[in-house]
Every structure is written in structure tokens, then in C-alpha cells.
Enzyme design. Structure first.
Site, PDB file in Angstrom:
ATOM      1  N   THR A   1      20.035  68.563  55.249  1.00 21.38           N
ATOM      2  CA  THR A   1      20.914  67.552  54.970  1.00 21.38           C
ATOM      3  C   THR A   1      22.075  68.165  54.211  1.00 21.38           C
ATOM      4  O   THR A   1      22.092  69.500  53.732  1.00 21.38           O
ATOM      5  CB  THR A   1      20.375  66.816  53.538  1.00 21.38           C
ATOM      6  OG1 THR A   1      19.677  67.863  52.516  1.00 21.38           O
ATOM      7  CG2 THR A   1      18.877  66.160  54.153  1.00 21.38           C
TER       8      THR A   1
ATOM      9  N   ASP B   1      12.383  65.910  44.420  1.00 24.70           N
ATOM     10  CA  ASP B   1      11.835  64.640  44.714  1.00 24.70           C
ATOM     11  C   ASP B   1      12.910  63.826  45.167  1.00 24.70           C
ATOM     12  O   ASP B   1      12.875  62.646  45.943  1.00 24.70           O
ATOM     13  CB  ASP B   1      11.612  63.971  43.484  1.00 24.70           C
ATOM     14  CG  ASP B   1      10.535  64.751  42.782  1.00 24.70           C
ATOM     15  OD1 ASP B   1       9.527  64.842  43.307  1.00 24.70           O
ATOM     16  OD2 ASP B   1      10.681  65.282  41.542  1.00 24.70           O
TER      17      ASP B   1
ATOM     18  N   ASN C   1      16.683  70.453  52.350  1.00 32.11           N
ATOM     19  CA  ASN C   1      17.666  70.175  51.365  1.00 32.11           C
ATOM     20  C   ASN C   1      18.202  71.393  50.998  1.00 32.11           C
ATOM     21  O   ASN C   1      17.562  72.083  50.071  1.00 32.11           O
ATOM     22  CB  ASN C   1      17.380  69.205  50.238  1.00 32.11           C
ATOM     23  CG  ASN C   1      18.673  69.104  49.434  1.00 32.11           C
ATOM     24  OD1 ASN C   1      19.815  69.452  49.601  1.00 32.11           O
ATOM     25  ND2 ASN C   1      18.528  68.639  48.225  1.00 32.11           N
TER      26      ASN C   1
ATOM     27  N   ARG D   1      24.546  73.558  34.378  1.00 32.44           N
ATOM     28  CA  ARG D   1      23.962  73.978  35.153  1.00 32.44           C
ATOM     29  C   ARG D   1      23.807  75.506  35.356  1.00 32.44           C
ATOM     30  O   ARG D   1      22.645  76.033  35.948  1.00 32.44           O
ATOM     31  CB  ARG D   1      24.262  73.240  36.765  1.00 32.44           C
ATOM     32  CG  ARG D   1      23.455  73.502  37.871  1.00 32.44           C
ATOM     33  CD  ARG D   1      23.601  72.697  38.919  1.00 32.44           C
ATOM     34  NE  ARG D   1      22.916  71.496  38.762  1.00 32.44           N
ATOM     35  CZ  ARG D   1      21.702  71.228  39.461  1.00 32.44           C
ATOM     36  NH1 ARG D   1      20.933  72.364  39.845  1.00 32.44           N
ATOM     37  NH2 ARG D   1      21.055  70.036  39.155  1.00 32.44           N
TER      38      ARG D   1
ATOM     39  N   SER E   1      12.081  69.846  49.454  1.00 29.73           N
ATOM     40  CA  SER E   1      13.069  69.850  48.920  1.00 29.73           C
ATOM     41  C   SER E   1      12.406  69.403  47.273  1.00 29.73           C
ATOM     42  O   SER E   1      11.069  69.430  47.079  1.00 29.73           O
ATOM     43  CB  SER E   1      13.723  68.314  49.208  1.00 29.73           C
ATOM     44  OG  SER E   1      13.024  67.196  49.117  1.00 29.73           O
TER      45      SER E   1
END
Length: 491
Positions: A146, A173, A114, A271, A171
Site C-alpha cells: 500500500t 489493524d 503496509n 511519534r 500490517s
């Protein structure tokens, strides 16, 4: 000393010495430097070079024959042995291969990376730490990045599993959870779910990798996870089925409602602060503390029957799960005839956990077990702000469950009836499972986004009695006795 499988004279650094492979998998030779290697723990693989055999290893600490870079206390190293004849070299290669194959290691892996999760470093982790170790171990692999939400679920749902010995997620979880849901929604789910899964920590939380590695005293590092994958170690893991009407979601990590869910999901707006956003938003939420009305009902594990008050399961016909055409249907549990207990709100936080760690620095459920058939329930109802701050500061070692403001128990089944906030009944909450938003109530952050479920009653059952999902921890080292009782053969 165990009986020798092979013993022959070899040349090491220009000196002739005796090289021996014992029946318990130890390679021994005399001379300077390291004079023994344990095949299971230290040998990744080998390659033939004329009359030479290059044994690729990973060791703690340093050494004189170094071919790679250290990752923490681990160093990749090559040891080169020159046989005195080509026949001896071929025989040594044959015996080494036979012994390594007897360990049940994977030979072919499908790897999901990911590149957008966490700090967006999964691709670099794969190239720098995962790929070199797998190549040293002579493991073939196919890599898929992904590129959109639920991509991993789609891949797992249609992947030809016969081509691989396991699926590895580089990645956090979220990708692992998608893979589990994709496998359980296949028509051949009962076979598909036996596919060993591995996780290499490369996300924000990494709760599953932390739980698996911490269990055996290993640091939560990509290199340690990859080594356990190579060694083929596994551990059984319960799967929880979250149901609301005909809708189902399979959870392997946690479910949260209230304070923890609010911090986890609403902090996304910060973020840009990096990992500090969680601490910042936790302080903000404690200062402006929310209380939610609602009710939780549960079937307690033995020894926890004094929690809550007796009640009956109040499901109705609309909540019965209809049989679908394919995929795992969840166990047929007679919920109405179980010994249910209930706790009424208001609540600060309700938290369910399947494994000990929710992230690398949050030991949410210190008593959680991977496959005991129960979920650990952590409830906070009333707490002064300073006491709550003290509780939250102890999440890193699990001591928060000792607080008088925390109720901690194990449950077999669980039902959540979420309500609105006490101070403003027009605003509701968020229900979060395994890092994904299951439901957003009115007035919540990004409440206009579509979610899998509605902000209404849902129920959870643990599926150990039906099957125990074999989450290969590959990211886990267990002792031989534990691994020998696995019902599905080791990789």
C-alpha cells in the site's frame, strides 16, 4: 493406532526403515531423532526430488535437520525420505497431497503489505517470516504494497476475488479495517464478505491479531499468525455499522471518545518517541485531565438492564439512512422500539470494543467475544487522578474493569452525543474508530483536517443478526469442534 493409508520402506540417513502415514494424519518412522510428525499441525508442505520426498515442517524446539531459522520457539526443518522406487515415491506424493488438501488449506492468497505503518517493518516481516513459510507450504501468493491512505480499501473494492482463497494483511489493524470497508462497499458485497481475511501483526497496535492469537494461547508473533493462515483456521467476527445520516463506517475493533481517543490520536505529535509516546501522553492527559459533556444511549444485553436510566431513541428523519445504489446497507433495525437506556455526562472516557485487545498490551474488554452480537462498553465518568492512574496501569490484564470508577457492560446498539469540554466549551473532542479519526471537534489536534463524519450524534448497531463476518483467522488456531460448526467452509 489408526489404520495406515500408506506404509513403505524408505532410506533415512543411510538406514532403511519403515515409513507410515496413518488415517489420522501422523507420519511415523523408526530411527534416531524425531520419529513422528502430525501433518495438520507440523507439516507445511513437501517437494519431490527424484526418489526422495523432502517434507517441510515447523516444530517447537530444535532438531537435527534444520533448513531455516527459529522464530521464537518455532523452527523450520526439513525431513528427507528416499523411497526405494520411483513408483513408491509417486504414490507417496499422491497420498500426502490428498491428505493435505483434505485439511482445507488455502492455495492462493492476495497479500497486502503496509510498509509505512508502525515501525515500518512490515516489508521485512513479509520477506523474513511470511514469504518463507508460505513457500514451504506451496501456497501461491500475489503481493501488493500500500502506498497511500485507503489504498487497501480501493484494492479490496475492485479485486477479482475468484482468483484467491483469501486476503492477508501484513500490517496493523488499519489495513484490515480498510479491506473490510472495501469489501462491504462492493456491489457483490454479500459474496465478497465471505472471503476469508487474515492478519499478520506488523503495526503499532495489532489489537486484532493479539485478540485472535491470545484466545488460543499463542503469542502475538508473525510466525504464529502465518502458521494459522497456512492451516486455514477461522473464526466468525461481528461487524459494527457506525452511522451518521447517510455516512457509514464499518468497524471491527473499537470506538473511543474522550481520554482514550485523545491519547491515541494526539500522541501522534510525539511519534518520534516511538511506542513510549502513548505512556508519556497518557500521563500528560491524566495530569491535565479533561471532562466532556455529552450523552450515551444504548440497548443493553440481557443481564445489563440496570445500567443507566430508561429513555426513548430520539433519532429523527434526518438520521435515517437512505438506500444507496450498491454495497452493504446494514440491518433494518427498528431502533425506536428497542429498550433504550441512557447515561449523561460529564465523561472522562467512553470506549466500545468488539474484541478483547485494543493493542498488544491493552486488554480493553476482557469479556468481549468475537461473534456474540454485542459490543463491550467501558465508561469512566468521575475519578481522582491517582485512581485513574491505577486504572490505566491495569489495562495490560483487563483488571481495570473491576475499578469502582469504571462502568462495564455489553450493548446491542449504541448512540453517542458528544459535547464540548467542561472547562472550555469552545473546545471539543475526537471520535476514533479502529485507529482512524471519524470526527474532530473544534479546537482539537489537527481539527482543520477533513474527516468522514462531523462531531455530532452517531449511532452504532452490531450486525450479527444480518450476517457474521468470517474473519479468517488464519491468525487463529481453534479446536476442531469449533471449526466444524462454521457456516462457511474452511479454507
Amino acid at each position: 493406532m489408526d489404520q495406515a493409508i500408506m506404509s513403505d520402506r524408505v532410506i533415512v540417513n543411510g538406514t532403511i526403515t519403515q515409513l507410515t502415514l496413518t488415517g489420522d494424519g501422523v507420519i511415523r518412522w523408526s530411527g534416531g531423532g524425531q520419529r513422528s510428525l502430525t501433518v495438520e499441525k507440523e507439516v507445511l508442505g513437501f517437494v519431490a526430488e527424484g526418489r526422495r520426498i523432502r517434507i517441510r515442517t515447523v516444530l517447537e524446539g530444535g532438531g537435527e535437520i534444520c533448513c531455516g531459522e527459529s522464530s521464537g520457539d518455532l523452527v523450520r526443518k526439513d525431513f528427507v525420505f528416499e523411497l526405494l522406487s520411483e513408483d513408491s515415491q509417486r504414490l507417496w506424493c499422491e497420498k500426502l497431497r490428498e491428505y493435505i488438501d483434505s485439511l482445507g488449506r488455502p492455495k492462493r492468497l492476495f497479500i497486502l503489505v503496509n510498509p509505512f505503518g508502525g515501525k515500518r517493518i512490515a516489508s521485512k516481516i513479509f520477506l523474513d517470516e511470511v514469504k518463507p513459510l508460505l513457500e514451504d507450504a506451496n501456497i501461491q501468493f500475489t503481493v501488493q504494497e500500500t502506498d497511500h491512505q485507503l489504498h487497501a480499501k480501493e484494492v479490496a473494492n475492485r479485486l477479482d476475488l475468484s482468483k484467491y482463497d483469501g486476503i492477508v494483511c501484513v500490517s496493523g489493524d488499519g489495513i484490515l479495517v480498510e479491506v473490510v470497508n472495501g469489501l462491504l462497499e462492493r456491489e457483490d458485497w454479500s459474496t465478497a464478505i465471505k472471503t476469508p481475511l487474515g492478519v499478520v501483526p506488523a503495526g503499532t497496535g495489532n489489537g486484532m491479531a493479539k485478540s485472535l492469537l491470545d484466545y488460543v494461547g499463542e503469542p502475538c508473533k508473525a510466525s504464529n499468525a502465518v502458521l494459522a493462515i497456512i492451516r486455514g483456521h477461522k473464526r466468525l467476527l461481528d461487524v459494527a455499522t457506525i452511522s451518521q445520516g447517510e455516512t457509514k463506517f464499518y468497524s471491527i475493533l473499537m470506538l473511543a471518545w474522550g481520554l482514550v481517543a485523545d491519547i491515541d490520536i494526539e500522541s501522534e505529535k510525539y511519534r518520534w518517541m516511538g511506542s513510549a509516546r502513548l505512556d508519556f501522553y497518557a500521563l500528560l492527559r491524566i495530569f491535565y485531565l479533561r471532562h466532556y459533556t455529552g450523552r450515551v444511549s444504548f440497548v443493553p444485553a440481557p443481564g445489563y438492564e440496570d445500567h443507566g436510566e430508561p429513555t426513548n431513541f430520539n433519532g429523527d428523519s434526518d438520521e435515517k439512512i437512505k438506500t444507496r445504489q450498491h454495497g452493504y446497507q446494514a440491518p433494518d433495525v427498528d431502533l425506536e422500539n428497542l429498550a433504550w437506556r441512557t447515561i449523561n455526562g460529564p465523561f472522562i472516557s467512553v470506549w466500545l470494543h468488539n474484541v478483547p485487545w485494543g493493542s498488544e498490551d491493552t486488554m480493553a474488554a476482557p469479556d468481549a467475544k468475537f461473534s456474540d452480537g454485542y459490543l463491550d462498553l467501558i465508561i469512566m465518568k468521575n475519578s481522582p487522578r491517582l485512581s485513574l492512574l491505577a486504572v490505566m496501569s491495569k489495562l495490560n490484564n483487563g483488571d481495570h474493569v473491576k475499578s469502582p470508577y469504571v462502568e462495564y457492560l455489553k450493548v446491542k446498539a449504541f448512540a453517542l452525543e458528544p459535547g464540548p469540554r467542561i472547562k472550555d466549551p469552545t473546545e471539543e473532542g475526537i471520535i476514533d474508530s479502529d485507529g482512524e479519526v471519524l470526527a474532530r471537534g473544534k479546537g482539537t489536534y489537527m481539527c482543520d483536517q477533513k474527516t468522514l463524519m462531523t462531531y455530532n450524534k452517531l449511532q452504532i448497531t452490531v450486525d450479527q443478526d444480518e450476517f457474521s463476518r468470517e474473519l479468517s483467522d488464519f491468525a487463529l488456531e481453534g479446536d476442531e469442534d469449533e471449526r466444524s460448526i462454521e457456516p462457511i467452509s474452511r479454507m
